[in-house]
Design an enzyme around this catalytic site. Structure first.
Site, PDB file in Angstrom:
ATOM      1  CG  HIS A  54      -2.454  -1.219   1.020  1.00 35.43           C
ATOM      2  ND1 HIS A  54      -3.397  -1.096   0.432  1.00 35.43           N
ATOM      3  CD2 HIS A  54      -2.324  -2.597   1.552  1.00 35.43           C
ATOM      4  CE1 HIS A  54      -3.813  -2.265   0.466  1.00 35.43           C
ATOM      5  NE2 HIS A  54      -3.381  -2.901   1.284  1.00 35.43           N
ATOM      6  CE1 TYR A  67      -4.911  -1.090  -2.722  1.00 41.64           C
ATOM      7  CE2 TYR A  67      -5.996   0.390  -4.575  1.00 41.64           C
ATOM      8  CZ  TYR A  67      -5.094  -0.274  -4.722  1.00 41.64           C
ATOM      9  OH  TYR A  67      -3.525  -0.038  -5.090  1.00 41.64           O
ATOM     10  CD  GLU A 114      -6.395  -3.060 -12.323  1.00 41.37           C
ATOM     11  OE1 GLU A 114      -5.526  -3.984 -13.503  1.00 41.37           O
ATOM     12  OE2 GLU A 114      -6.343  -3.687 -11.208  1.00 41.37           O
ATOM     13  CG  ASP A 155      -0.036  -5.214  -8.586  1.00 35.97           C
ATOM     14  OD1 ASP A 155       1.017  -5.133  -7.659  1.00 35.97           O
ATOM     15  OD2 ASP A 155      -1.221  -5.253  -8.477  1.00 35.97           O
ATOM     16  CB  SER A 184     -11.102 -16.074 -21.800  1.00 41.22           C
ATOM     17  OG  SER A 184     -10.613 -16.811 -20.048  1.00 41.22           O
ATOM     18  CG  LEU A 207      -0.775 -14.260  -6.002  1.00 37.66           C
ATOM     19  CD1 LEU A 207      -0.634 -15.402  -6.398  1.00 37.66           C
ATOM     20  CD2 LEU A 207       0.311 -14.012  -5.027  1.00 37.66           C
ATOM     21  CB  SER A 208      -0.979  -8.780  -9.813  1.00 34.33           C
ATOM     22  OG  SER A 208      -0.607  -7.694  -8.815  1.00 34.33           O
TER      23      SER A 208
HETATM   24  C1  GLA Z   1      -2.806  -4.143  -5.274  1.00 35.46           C
HETATM   25  C2  GLA Z   1      -2.462  -3.236  -6.123  1.00 35.46           C
HETATM   26  C3  GLA Z   1      -1.034  -2.088  -6.427  1.00 35.46           C
HETATM   27  C4  GLA Z   1      -0.798  -1.851  -4.956  1.00 35.46           C
HETATM   28  C5  GLA Z   1      -1.310  -3.526  -3.669  1.00 35.46           C
HETATM   29  C6  GLA Z   1      -0.828  -2.962  -2.648  1.00 35.46           C
HETATM   30  O1  GLA Z   1      -2.531  -5.012  -5.637  1.00 35.46           O
HETATM   31  O2  GLA Z   1      -2.840  -3.624  -7.659  1.00 35.46           O
HETATM   32  O3  GLA Z   1      -1.386  -1.043  -6.658  1.00 35.46           O
HETATM   33  O4  GLA Z   1      -1.685  -0.859  -4.522  1.00 35.46           O
HETATM   34  O5  GLA Z   1      -2.649  -3.733  -3.874  1.00 35.46           O
HETATM   35  O6  GLA Z   1       0.639  -2.493  -1.899  1.00 35.46           O
END
Ligand code: GLA
Length: 397
Positions: free
Chosen positions: A44, A230, A169, A181, A77, A134-135
């Site tokens: 964060h 968030y 995004e 990310d 997909s 995990l993005s």
């Molecule tokens: C998510 C967001 C990131 C970052 C993290 C927290 O993964 O996509 O940009 O803010 O939370 O570190």
């Protein structure tokens, strides 16, 4: 609360390629792929313009595709078992929803800055758990950004692609994420963490000590509140900046608060803003300290910093959960552990552990057993080395 489905761990590349051949009765010409990430330190912090230390992992998203001569995009997909189709010229935010909003957003964001973007036929497959912290979203965006760049003959460096992926995004999908990310997915180097300054966007690669592996343990629980909480944290940080700027006009972001100023400045903040600021300022400091510890091979120190980060995320930033805290406590007592903290936005999701390479299996067995006793199911575990960022390659004929 919902449970994340177990992920498909076969090669994303192969699955995307096979699905393309079935869907389009032709061979794909290219495969672009982009990894997921864990955040070793700097939770964060990116949207507060601080520094972060993420690592790309071996889980990834692959896009097998063939460029088209027009502006049509047709995507299958594999994970969602669905098809989507859109014309790049007709995209506006809101016009595409669900998983297809991510690739559509990337095409839109490239077109928004005046680039001529060509269409493509594609199949996309990934093994990053969706919604697991995990993005997976950034990996989808970056893999498609590479595909559109190649298909359109664009001359854009990876960092620019990462920025455009973030714009996609934020503005097309409507998720207010930071830049961490996308940059690590696009720019990571194998064997290293990426020290990224989220204000200047300068970065450098910080090699991880040999003999350690990354173990990701997922609670399997995703909180639906993730995006609203968030966004709430982001607003709290903005409000803290507004209040602090009234005291010290040099403070434009929380990055501008020096650790030495913390005690005197947080007096001007009501709870919980004081705690939020203490987390962010302390976490930025921990990123620098972790980088130094990595560079000097001070393994024990890295562990201490990871636990301190988790405590700060739990108590001051309040983004942990019972399951995550339980995993941390179990990890702390397991064989081979160096350090552990939650990774990603929090509110469920995963923890990242650094573990001695020789003991990873014992480590996972020990934590899994304890977690199963407490929660009735095992955490999903991934063992990875620090992976390379996004790549693109022609499909062999
Ligand atoms: C998510 C967001 C990131 C970052 C993290 C927290 O993964 O996509 O940009 O803010 O939370 O570190």
């Amino acid at each position: 609360m919902s449970t994340i489905d177990p992920v498909e761990t076969r090669s994303s590349r192969r699955r995307a390629r096979e699905a393309f051949e079935l869907a389009f009765s032709a061979r794909p010409q290219w495969i672009a792929r982009a990894p997921g990430r864990v955040n070793l330190m700097g939770g964060h912090v990116d949207y507060n313009q601080g520094v972060v230390l993420p690592v790309a992992v071996e889980l990834d998203v692959a896009v097998a595709y063939k460029p088209r001569q027009d502006r049509l995009v047709r995507i299958l997909s594999v994970n969602f078992d669905q098809r989507a189709e859109f014309d790049i010229s007709e995209l506006i935010p809101g016009s595409v929803s669900g998983w297809a909003a991510y690739p559509a957003g990337v095409a839109w964001s490239l077109a928004q800055v005046g680039l001529a973007v060509n269409g493509l036929d594609a199949a996309v497959a990934g093994n990053i758990p969706i919604g697991g912290g995990l993005s997976s979203s950034a990996a989808v965006e970056v893999a498609f950004a590479l595909a559109f760049r190649q298909a359109s003959g664009l001359d854009l460096p990876e960092l620019e692609l990462a920025k455009l992926a973030q714009t996609a995004e934020n503005q097309f999908v409507g998720v207010n994420c930071g830049i961490m990310d996308q940059v690590v997915s696009a720019c990571a180097e194998s064997g290293s963490a990426l020290l990224l300054d989220c204000r200047s966007l300068e970065f450098r690669h910080v090699p991880l000590p040999t003999g350690l592996r990354i173990v990701v343990l997922c609670t399997g629980v995703e909180r639906e509140l993730r995006s609203s909480e968030y966004n709430k944290r982001r607003r709290e940080c903005e409000e803290a900046v507004t209040r602090l700027a009234a005291v010290d006009p040099d403070i434009r972001t929380l990055r501008d608060v020096e650790p030495e100023q913390l005690a005197s400045l947080t007096r001007h903040l009501p709870a919980p803003l004081d705690r939020r600021v203490r987390h962010v300022v302390g976490e930025i400091e921990r990123v620098y300290l972790t980088t130094a510890a990595l560079e000097h091979g001070e393994i024990e120190r890295i562990g201490e910093l990871m636990y301190a980060s988790h405590r700060s995320l739990r108590d001051d930033y309040e983004v942990s959960s019972n399951e995550l805290d339980a995993l941390i406590e179990l990890a702390r007592q397991a064989p081979g552990i160096v350090g552990a903290r939650l990774t990603g936005a929090g509110f469920g999701g995963c923890i990242v552990n650094l573990v001695g390479a020789a003991l990873t299996d014992e480590f996972v067995a020990s934590v899994s057993q304890g977690y199963e006793i407490a929660f009735g199911h095992r955490p999903v575990a991934y063992i990875s080395d620090a992976a390379a960022g996004a790549t693109i390659q022609p499909v062999d004929r």
